[in-house]
Design a protein around this motif. Structure first.
Motif, mmCIF file in Angstrom:
data_model
loop_
_atom_site.group_PDB
_atom_site.id
_atom_site.type_symbol
_atom_site.label_atom_id
_atom_site.label_comp_id
_atom_site.label_asym_id
_atom_site.label_seq_id
_atom_site.Cartn_x
_atom_site.Cartn_y
_atom_site.Cartn_z
ATOM 1 N N SER A 147 -13.892 58.440 16.705
ATOM 2 C CA SER A 147 -13.175 57.173 16.873
ATOM 3 C C SER A 147 -14.010 55.945 16.531
ATOM 4 O O SER A 147 -13.555 54.817 16.673
ATOM 5 N N THR A 148 -15.232 56.153 16.067
ATOM 6 C CA THR A 148 -16.091 55.011 15.773
ATOM 7 C C THR A 148 -15.908 54.551 14.334
ATOM 8 O O THR A 148 -15.474 55.306 13.464
ATOM 9 N N LYS A 149 -16.263 53.285 14.097
ATOM 10 C CA LYS A 149 -16.241 52.771 12.740
ATOM 11 C C LYS A 149 -17.319 53.473 11.929
ATOM 12 O O LYS A 149 -18.413 53.730 12.416
ATOM 13 N N ARG A 150 -17.006 53.818 10.673
ATOM 14 C CA ARG A 150 -17.934 54.590 9.856
ATOM 15 C C ARG A 150 -18.639 53.678 8.858
ATOM 16 O O ARG A 150 -18.090 53.373 7.787
ATOM 17 N N PRO A 151 -19.864 53.246 9.160
ATOM 18 C CA PRO A 151 -20.594 52.391 8.219
ATOM 19 C C PRO A 151 -20.992 53.155 6.968
ATOM 20 O O PRO A 151 -21.249 54.367 7.009
ATOM 21 N N ARG A 152 -21.046 52.477 5.856
ATOM 22 C CA ARG A 152 -21.470 53.083 4.595
ATOM 23 C C ARG A 152 -22.992 53.212 4.592
ATOM 24 O O ARG A 152 -23.709 52.238 4.849
ATOM 25 N N VAL A 153 -23.461 54.407 4.287
ATOM 26 C CA VAL A 153 -24.894 54.694 4.349
ATOM 27 C C VAL A 153 -25.415 55.090 2.976
ATOM 28 O O VAL A 153 -24.865 55.979 2.321
ATOM 29 N N PHE A 154 -26.475 54.403 2.547
ATOM 30 C CA PHE A 154 -27.178 54.826 1.339
ATOM 31 C C PHE A 154 -28.469 55.510 1.768
ATOM 32 O O PHE A 154 -29.344 54.900 2.369
ATOM 33 N N PHE A 155 -28.572 56.789 1.467
ATOM 34 C CA PHE A 155 -29.771 57.568 1.774
ATOM 35 C C PHE A 155 -30.559 57.736 0.487
ATOM 36 O O PHE A 155 -30.057 58.276 -0.499
ATOM 37 N N GLN A 156 -31.814 57.286 0.500
ATOM 38 C CA GLN A 156 -32.657 57.358 -0.693
ATOM 39 C C GLN A 156 -33.765 58.384 -0.484
ATOM 40 O O GLN A 156 -34.620 58.240 0.388
ATOM 41 N N GLU A 157 -33.768 59.392 -1.356
ATOM 42 C CA GLU A 157 -34.733 60.490 -1.261
ATOM 43 C C GLU A 157 -35.983 60.217 -2.103
ATOM 44 O O GLU A 157 -37.033 60.800 -1.861
ATOM 45 N N TRP A 158 -35.867 59.362 -3.104
ATOM 46 C CA TRP A 158 -36.998 59.021 -3.978
ATOM 47 C C TRP A 158 -36.757 57.645 -4.555
ATOM 48 O O TRP A 158 -35.616 57.193 -4.624
ATOM 49 N N ASP A 159 -37.872 56.974 -4.974
ATOM 50 C CA ASP A 159 -37.719 55.589 -5.399
ATOM 51 C C ASP A 159 -37.525 55.420 -6.903
ATOM 52 O O ASP A 159 -36.593 54.750 -7.343
ATOM 53 N N GLU A 160 -38.385 55.984 -7.726
ATOM 54 C CA GLU A 160 -38.268 55.806 -9.174
ATOM 55 C C GLU A 160 -38.397 57.148 -9.880
ATOM 56 O O GLU A 160 -39.511 57.689 -9.954
ATOM 57 N N PRO A 161 -37.307 57.711 -10.352
ATOM 58 C CA PRO A 161 -35.949 57.159 -10.332
ATOM 59 C C PRO A 161 -35.337 57.225 -8.930
ATOM 60 O O PRO A 161 -35.809 57.974 -8.079
ATOM 61 N N GLY A 177 -21.348 60.153 11.948
ATOM 62 C CA GLY A 177 -20.439 59.016 12.024
ATOM 63 C C GLY A 177 -20.576 58.008 10.912
ATOM 64 O O GLY A 177 -20.009 56.916 10.987
ATOM 65 N N GLY A 178 -21.321 58.365 9.868
ATOM 66 C CA GLY A 178 -21.460 57.466 8.731
ATOM 67 C C GLY A 178 -20.644 57.928 7.540
ATOM 68 O O GLY A 178 -20.003 58.988 7.573
ATOM 69 N N LYS A 179 -20.661 57.120 6.484
ATOM 70 C CA LYS A 179 -19.984 57.451 5.228
ATOM 71 C C LYS A 179 -21.025 57.402 4.125
ATOM 72 O O LYS A 179 -21.554 56.333 3.791
ATOM 73 N N ASP A 180 -21.367 58.558 3.573
ATOM 74 C CA ASP A 180 -22.354 58.624 2.506
ATOM 75 C C ASP A 180 -21.833 57.905 1.266
ATOM 76 O O ASP A 180 -20.774 58.253 0.741
#
Length: 269
Positions: A147-161, A177-180
């Motif tokens: 029932s919670t609001k689902r914030p948009r989540v950016f998960f970064q596994e590496w920087d360049e690229p 509870g997030g949105k990938d």
């Protein structure tokens, strides 16, 4: 008839007696099962449990390993993870060693793989109990976030690229509870297929940034001052976080013991 078990200090050992673990998650599982005496070599990147690094010889990095040292330890089984270790596995097989490399990507595959390892060392039921506990935990977390609001989540596994998260990370974000932001890429098993641009990230406008750069700390200055990201919610609202790779980027117990809890905290902080 040759016996397939050994009696050691009053304990019957079923299955392989001398195991090399080329990645951390198998080491952690065997310790949880009380089967650490079987381990004769580990990855230098092992941090869980702390005891392992103090007690066991280090024989490999992630991509490369000391084949000669591994041979000297006379393992009856070498266990690895991922296609990234394909060349190392090939070298070990060429030396006549028994090698098992798995390529799990989803939560379901991770749990199935741990069940396999537990069965190999005669701890099928104990492993099943661990898995059932983790499944129940994930179900509770998922129910709490419905029932919670689902914030948009950016998960970064590496920087360049810029590489976004592997399948199990995307699944855990959703459970927490997030949105990938890039959930359409979670089925891509190879990191090269999960490469995105800074503009791609900006277009998704993530509410939360979570960095977990495999093998090195997140450069917060690079993240917060990236010219393409100044208008995204995560930067404007200072929702920029780092998550230890040891609890989120290895497909084993750490995901369920700590990784998911930390994700929940970051997503709902």
């Amino acid at each position: 008839m040759k016996k397939n078990f050994t009696v050691k200090r009053g304990k019957i050992l079923i299955g392989p007696k001398r195991i090399i673990c080329l990645t951390e998650e198998t080491t952690e599982l065997l310790y949880l099962l009380g089967e650490e005496e079987r381990i004769v070599g580990i990855s230098a990147y092992t941090v869980r449990p702390i005891r392992a690094k103090q007690e066991k010889p280090k024989v490999s990095a992630f991509i490369n390993g000391n084949v000669k040292r591994i041979q000297e330890l006379k393992p009856d089984l070498v266990i690895g993870f991922s296609d990234i270790q394909a060349n190392l596995a090939k070298d070990l097989i060429a030396e006549g060693l028994n090698v098992l490399v798995t390529n799990q990507r989803t939560i379901s595959e991770i749990l199935d793989t741990m069940q396999l390892f537990g069965s190999i060392v005669g701890k099928r039921e104990q492993t099943k109990d661990l898995i059932e506990g983790w499944k129940s935990k994930l179900e509770r977390i998922q129910n709490d976030s419905v029932s919670t609001k689902r914030p948009r989540v950016f998960f970064q596994e590496w920087d360049e690229p810029i590489i976004t998260g592997i399948a199990w990370v995307s699944e855990l974000i959703e459970l927490a509870g997030g949105k990938d932001c890039f959930d359409h890429l979670k089925t891509k098993s190879h990191a090269k297929d999960r490469i995105v641009t800074a503009s791609d990230v900006a277009r998704t406008n993530p509410d939360i940034y979570i960095g977990s750069w495999c093998g090195k700390p997140v450069n917060f200055d690079w993240v917060q001052n990236h010219p393409d990201w100044q208008d995204i919610n995560a930067i404007r609202n200072q929702k920029v976080y780092e998550l230890d790779p040891s609890v989120i980027l290895q497909p084993g117990p750490a995901l369920f013991e700590e990784g998911i809890d930390q994700l929940v905290q970051l997503i709902h902080s």
